[in-house]
Write a protein that holds these residues in place. Structure first.
Motif, short mmCIF file in Angstrom:
data_model
loop_
_atom_site.label_atom_id
_atom_site.label_comp_id
_atom_site.label_asym_id
_atom_site.label_seq_id
_atom_site.Cartn_x
_atom_site.Cartn_y
_atom_site.Cartn_z
N ALA A 86 24.66 66.99 67.90
CA ALA A 86 23.89 66.00 67.15
C ALA A 86 23.11 65.08 68.09
O ALA A 86 21.91 64.85 67.91
CB ALA A 86 24.83 65.19 66.26
N LEU A 87 23.79 64.56 69.12
CA LEU A 87 23.11 63.68 70.08
C LEU A 87 22.01 64.41 70.82
O LEU A 87 20.95 63.84 71.12
CB LEU A 87 24.13 63.11 71.07
N SER A 88 22.23 65.69 71.13
CA SER A 88 21.20 66.47 71.82
C SER A 88 19.92 66.55 70.98
O SER A 88 18.81 66.35 71.49
CB SER A 88 21.72 67.88 72.12
N GLU A 89 20.07 66.84 69.69
CA GLU A 89 18.90 66.94 68.82
C GLU A 89 18.19 65.59 68.70
O GLU A 89 16.96 65.52 68.72
CB GLU A 89 19.31 67.45 67.43
N TRP A 90 18.94 64.51 68.58
CA TRP A 90 18.31 63.20 68.44
C TRP A 90 17.61 62.76 69.72
O TRP A 90 16.55 62.14 69.67
CB TRP A 90 19.38 62.17 68.04
N VAL A 91 18.17 63.10 70.87
CA VAL A 91 17.51 62.75 72.15
C VAL A 91 16.20 63.52 72.30
O VAL A 91 15.18 62.97 72.72
CB VAL A 91 18.47 63.04 73.33
N ILE A 92 16.23 64.82 71.95
CA ILE A 92 14.99 65.61 72.00
C ILE A 92 13.95 65.01 71.05
O ILE A 92 12.77 64.88 71.39
CB ILE A 92 15.28 67.08 71.64
N SER A 93 14.39 64.63 69.85
CA SER A 93 13.48 64.03 68.87
C SER A 93 12.86 62.75 69.41
O SER A 93 11.65 62.52 69.27
CB SER A 93 14.25 63.74 67.58
N LYS A 94 13.68 61.93 70.08
CA LYS A 94 13.17 60.67 70.62
C LYS A 94 12.17 60.92 71.74
O LYS A 94 11.18 60.19 71.89
CB LYS A 94 14.34 59.83 71.14
N ASN A 95 12.40 61.95 72.56
CA ASN A 95 11.46 62.27 73.64
C ASN A 95 10.13 62.78 73.08
O ASN A 95 9.07 62.52 73.65
CB ASN A 95 12.07 63.31 74.57
N LEU A 96 10.20 63.53 71.98
CA LEU A 96 8.97 64.06 71.38
C LEU A 96 8.19 62.97 70.66
O LEU A 96 6.96 63.00 70.64
CB LEU A 96 9.31 65.20 70.42
N GLN A 97 8.89 62.00 70.06
CA GLN A 97 8.22 60.91 69.34
C GLN A 97 8.94 59.60 69.67
O GLN A 97 9.86 59.18 68.97
CB GLN A 97 8.25 61.17 67.83
N PRO A 98 8.53 58.94 70.76
CA PRO A 98 9.25 57.73 71.20
C PRO A 98 9.14 56.57 70.21
O PRO A 98 10.05 55.74 70.12
CB PRO A 98 8.58 57.38 72.53
N GLU A 99 8.05 56.46 69.49
CA GLU A 99 7.82 55.31 68.61
C GLU A 99 8.11 55.69 67.15
O GLU A 99 7.85 56.81 66.72
CB GLU A 99 6.39 54.82 68.74
N LYS A 100 8.62 54.70 66.40
CA LYS A 100 8.86 54.83 64.96
C LYS A 100 9.65 56.10 64.64
O LYS A 100 9.26 56.93 63.82
CB LYS A 100 7.53 54.84 64.20
N ASN A 101 10.78 56.24 65.29
CA ASN A 101 11.63 57.41 65.11
C ASN A 101 13.03 56.93 64.74
O ASN A 101 13.66 56.16 65.46
CB ASN A 101 11.68 58.24 66.40
N ILE A 102 13.52 57.37 63.58
CA ILE A 102 14.83 56.93 63.11
C ILE A 102 15.96 57.46 63.98
O ILE A 102 17.11 56.99 63.89
CB ILE A 102 15.03 57.36 61.64
N ALA A 103 15.63 58.42 64.87
CA ALA A 103 16.66 58.92 65.79
C ALA A 103 17.19 57.79 66.67
O ALA A 103 18.35 57.83 67.11
CB ALA A 103 16.09 60.05 66.65
N ASP A 104 16.35 56.77 66.95
CA ASP A 104 16.82 55.61 67.72
C ASP A 104 18.02 54.96 67.03
O ASP A 104 19.01 54.61 67.68
CB ASP A 104 15.69 54.57 67.86
N ALA A 105 17.91 54.78 65.72
CA ALA A 105 19.01 54.14 64.98
C ALA A 105 20.26 55.01 65.01
O ALA A 105 21.38 54.49 65.14
CB ALA A 105 18.57 53.89 63.53
N TYR A 106 20.08 56.34 64.90
CA TYR A 106 21.25 57.22 64.92
C TYR A 106 21.97 57.15 66.27
O TYR A 106 23.20 57.06 66.34
CB TYR A 106 20.82 58.67 64.66
N ILE A 107 21.17 57.18 67.36
CA ILE A 107 21.77 57.15 68.71
C ILE A 107 22.46 55.81 68.95
O ILE A 107 23.57 55.75 69.47
CB ILE A 107 20.68 57.41 69.78
N GLU A 108 21.81 54.71 68.54
CA GLU A 108 22.41 53.39 68.73
C GLU A 108 23.69 53.25 67.92
O GLU A 108 24.67 52.64 68.37
CB GLU A 108 21.41 52.30 68.32
N ALA A 109 23.71 53.82 66.71
CA ALA A 109 24.91 53.72 65.87
C ALA A 109 26.11 54.38 66.54
O ALA A 109 27.25 53.93 66.38
CB ALA A 109 24.65 54.37 64.52
N VAL A 110 25.87 55.44 67.31
CA VAL A 110 26.96 56.12 68.01
C VAL A 110 27.31 55.42 69.32
O VAL A 110 28.48 55.17 69.63
CB VAL A 110 26.59 57.60 68.28
#
Length: 469
Positions: A86-110
């Protein structure tokens, strides 16, 4: 949908109205990717998590920039207890779209909950240890580890499945079924869960069939017949009890057998319990020992690092303060300067002081520009005088036939003043007289090159011709 080439918004045409790129296939690929995303979303909504993983993976194969699909895949993995994926997918998502990405909230929650992150990490480690125990045949230890894993992360699907498989191996079908029901609540369409459930149901149906056969056999030990409006049930093979002491003997024998059975069943169970407790204590001690060993290894690495750093600092100190270090070179330079200021006419003493300076060390980066300038100025001031003194000494040795000392003095004379053509010419003659034609020819060529159109150059050419002939 935007053009892959220029980023402009696409219309209903099969080409980009802004840059003219052909987008027919691109539209089809994006459309199929969106279809898989919608399919994965629908499956996730009904908790078919395995099917959702397959659909979302296909979606990302076609369009890796589908950020919503990647974030959803991370959520599905997290729901299945696969925190790392799960963290791997969210980190890749954040790298592809650094701004306005809800993956930031998911990573911070963990990550913002260190205790939760540590618990998830421990669950993964204990699950891996359970796998090791299974491969070693220590199934009891594996059961203990898996229960601990599920107490930490109750949604860890693979741990539930492995625990169910161990119960199936022990033919504890009811416990296996309970675990598989939990797996179904997490992921209703998991193929492995469904296959295990089929095997468990088949085993439970066989057991029920055996019970029903015994029950039917018991019911056949009676006779039923109708007498008027009443049904008479008469047991078969009923004998009148005889008046003897056989019953008492049977009673005493039953008591003895009961005691023997109790000792036979209870004692092994107690021993098994003590063995399990001992194994648990051994595992706990082993984990503590592993932790201490890891701390010891870490401290050893720190010690090695500090030792290496200390050796590096000692090496640097040796460069500065050693026998041929920077401080020694500076001290020799200051001594030469003092000698010149104290006895400016004593060329021999000044030359000895200058020869004591390490010339290679003077060119290193550890010597400041001020000391380098002082050394250059000192050579510029006293160099010609020292060169003249060595020229006279070398010429005297040359005339006396002492060519070895003549060569040494004349080389020093030219090193202190490279404009001293006489020293260089006499040096060539000394090599020639000594019989060293190779060095003589080298020096003569140097005279011709550095002092052209002079008498020395003309004579050097004549001597070269003699050497060549």
């Amino acid at each position: 949908m935007n053009c892959y080439n220029c980023g402009a918004e696409l219309t209903e045409h099969d080409f980009c109205t802004n840059c003219g790129a052909d987008v027919a296939r691109y539209k089809k690929v994006v459309s199929v990717s969106n279809f898989y995303y919608n399919d994965g979303l629908e499956k996730a909504n009904v908790r078919d998590l395995s099917g959702a993983v397959v659909s979302l993976t296909e979606c990302l194969k076609l369009n890796k920039m589908n950020i919503e699909a990647r974030n959803l895949l991370g959520l599905v993995y997290f729901e299945m207890g696969e925190t790392v994926d799960a963290l791997s997918e969210w980190v890749i998502s954040k790298n592809l779209q650094p701004e306005k990405n809800i993956a930031d909230a998911y990573i911070e929650a963990v990550q913002n909950s260190p205790s939760q992150l540590e618990n998830l990490n421990q669950a993964i480690k204990k699950y891996n240890q359970a796998l090791v125990y299974c491969r070693q045949g220590s199934l009891d230890l594996a059961l203990i580890q898996l229960r601990k894993v599920l107490s930490i992360n109750s949604k860890f699907l693979r741990a539930h499945q492995l625990l169910a498989l161990l119960h199936m191996h022990n033919e504890d079908w009811d416990k296996a079924k309970r675990e598989l029901v939990k797996c179904s609540r997490i992921d209703v369409g998991n193929t492995m869960t469904l296959r295990y459930m089929k095997e468990v149901n088949a085993a439970l149906n066989v057991d029920e069939g055996v019970k029903n056969v015994h029950k039917a056999a018991k019911t056949e030990d009676v006779i039923k017949y109708q007498s008027g409006n009443e049904t008479i049930i008469q047991p078969l093979a009923v004998k009148e009890p005889k008046k003897n002491y056989t019953g008492l003997l049977y009673l005493l024998g039953g008591v003895a057998i009961g005691l023997a059975v109790s000792l036979t069943l209870i004692l092994p169970g107690r021993l098994q319990s003590l063995k399990a407790q001992l194994n648990e204590e051994s595992r706990s001690i082993g984990e503590q020992l592993d932790k201490k060993n890891a701390e010891l290894t870490d401290m050893q690495k720190q010690l090695d690092t500090l030792t290496a750093k200390n050796d590096e600092l000692n090496s640097e100190l040796e460069v500065y303060a050693g026998k041929d270090g920077t401080l020694q070179t500076v001290e020799d330079l200051l001594n030469a300067a003092y000698t010149y200021l104290d006895t400016p006419e004593d060329m021999e003493k000044i030359s000895q002081a200058l020869e004591g300076i390490d010339k290679e060390a003077m060119q290193s980066d550890t010597i400041s520009e001020a000391y380098k300038n002082l050394y250059a100025k000192l050579l510029e001031t006293v160099g010609p005088k020292i060169s003249e003194a060595y020229t006279n000494s070398g010429n005297k040795s040359y005339k006396a036939g002492d060519y070895e000392n003549a060569i040494l003095d004349l080389e020093k004379a030219f090193s202190y003043d490279e404009t001293n053509g006489d020293a260089l010419f006499i040096l060539g003659n000394a090599y020639k007289k000594k019989g060293d034609s190779k060095n003589a020819a080298k020096i003569y060529n140097q005279v011709i090159e550095q002092f052209p159109n002079t008498e020395k150059a003309r004579r050097a050419k004549d001597y070269l011709k003699e050497l060549e002939s």
